[in-house]
Design an enzyme around this catalytic site. Structure first.
Site, PDB file in Angstrom:
ATOM      1  N   GLU A   1      69.722  69.910  35.883  1.00  0.00           N
ATOM      2  CA  GLU A   1      69.677  71.181  35.162  1.00  0.00           C
ATOM      3  C   GLU A   1      71.050  71.656  34.702  1.00  0.00           C
ATOM      4  O   GLU A   1      71.144  72.421  33.733  1.00  0.00           O
ATOM      5  CB  GLU A   1      69.009  72.244  36.032  1.00  0.00           C
ATOM      6  CG  GLU A   1      67.516  72.001  36.217  1.00  0.00           C
ATOM      7  CD  GLU A   1      66.870  72.946  37.203  1.00  0.00           C
ATOM      8  OE1 GLU A   1      65.699  73.294  36.991  1.00  0.00           O
ATOM      9  OE2 GLU A   1      67.526  73.331  38.202  1.00  0.00           O
TER      10      GLU A   1
ATOM     11  N   ASP B   1      56.004  71.672  33.582  1.00  0.00           N
ATOM     12  CA  ASP B   1      54.700  71.219  34.071  1.00  0.00           C
ATOM     13  C   ASP B   1      53.757  72.412  34.127  1.00  0.00           C
ATOM     14  O   ASP B   1      54.164  73.552  33.883  1.00  0.00           O
ATOM     15  CB  ASP B   1      54.831  70.567  35.456  1.00  0.00           C
ATOM     16  CG  ASP B   1      55.383  71.530  36.498  1.00  0.00           C
ATOM     17  OD1 ASP B   1      54.574  72.279  37.079  1.00  0.00           O
ATOM     18  OD2 ASP B   1      56.613  71.547  36.730  1.00  0.00           O
TER      19      ASP B   1
END
Length: 230
Positions: free
Chosen positions: A13, A198
């Site tokens: 990230e 997701d």
């Protein structure tokens, strides 16, 4: 010089963040972590990934504030969608966050509540307004909503339904609430930005692995646009 803290939970990230800023960073070890310190457009930026979970993110956020003196904290990363209008790679900024795994109901407290605290943790209205302004300028469909945080990777329909019904949450992850809580207690403005990786369902693990890199880059690119205007 303004000091801005930039956090992610995982190495994946913050890697696009470090690449996008394109400056020379000094690596400073502290508390079992590494903080990347650099100067970008006359702003000192401190970048780190906390590692997964609320304890790690609490430690890293506290270190950023107390050891590096950051005046704002921006969190960039990925999350699981809980609602139909949040699709893979969509961007969401948190209006409030909640610790969904806190349960003191045995003492008649509501779920998510800790005595001398509150269920919902607020983020910075001014930073969120900046995010919305940038989204409008760049024609990005930035969503707003409650993000639920807990020390578990949510991957079931039942848990999704619980988070929506109990907290009206739009997305779920594992760090944002603790970051926002620390910032609130120290009076440091905080913005939690998440890109959807997701759908927090039974296929979440496979989807997360597939879309992590792309979603992390989407969030990082938008975060850089925010830093450009701070």
């Amino acid at each position: 010089m303004q000091k801005i803290g930039i956090l992610g939970a995982m190495r994946e990230e913050i890697t696009p963040i470090l690449e996008l800023f394109g400056v020379d960073f000094e690596e400073i070890p502290l508390g079992g972590n590494v903080f990347h310190k650099g100067v970008y457009h006359n702003k000192e930026i401190i970048v780190a990934y906390s590692k997964i979970g609320k304890v790690h993110s609490t430690l890293t956020t506290t270190s950023m504030i107390l050891a590096f003196g950051v005046q704002k904290v921006l969190f960039s990363g990925v999350a699981g969608s809980l609602v139909k209008d949040l699709k893979i790679n969509d961007l969401l900024v948190a209006t409030q966050l909640v610790q969904h795994d806190v349960d003191l109901s045995a003492f008649d407290h509501p779920l998510g509540f800790i005595p001398e605290s509150a269920i919902f943790i607020e983020t910075s209205g001014s930073l969120n307004a900046l995010a919305k302004k940038i989204a409008n300028e760049q024609h990005i469909a930035l969503k707003e909503g409650v993000i639920a945080s807990g020390d578990q990777f949510v991957h079931s329909k039942e848990r999704k339904e619980f988070l929506v019904s109990e907290f009206k949450a739009s997305a779920v992850e594992m760090e944002g609430a603790s970051v926002a809580f620390v910032c609130q207690k120290f009076g440091v403005p905080c913005c939690v930005l998440r890109s959807i990786s997701d759908n927090a369902d039974e296929k979440a693990g496979m989807s997360f692995d597939e879309f992590l890199e792309k979603s992390a880059h989407t969030s990082a690119k938008f975060l850089k646009s925010m830093v450009d205007e701070l």
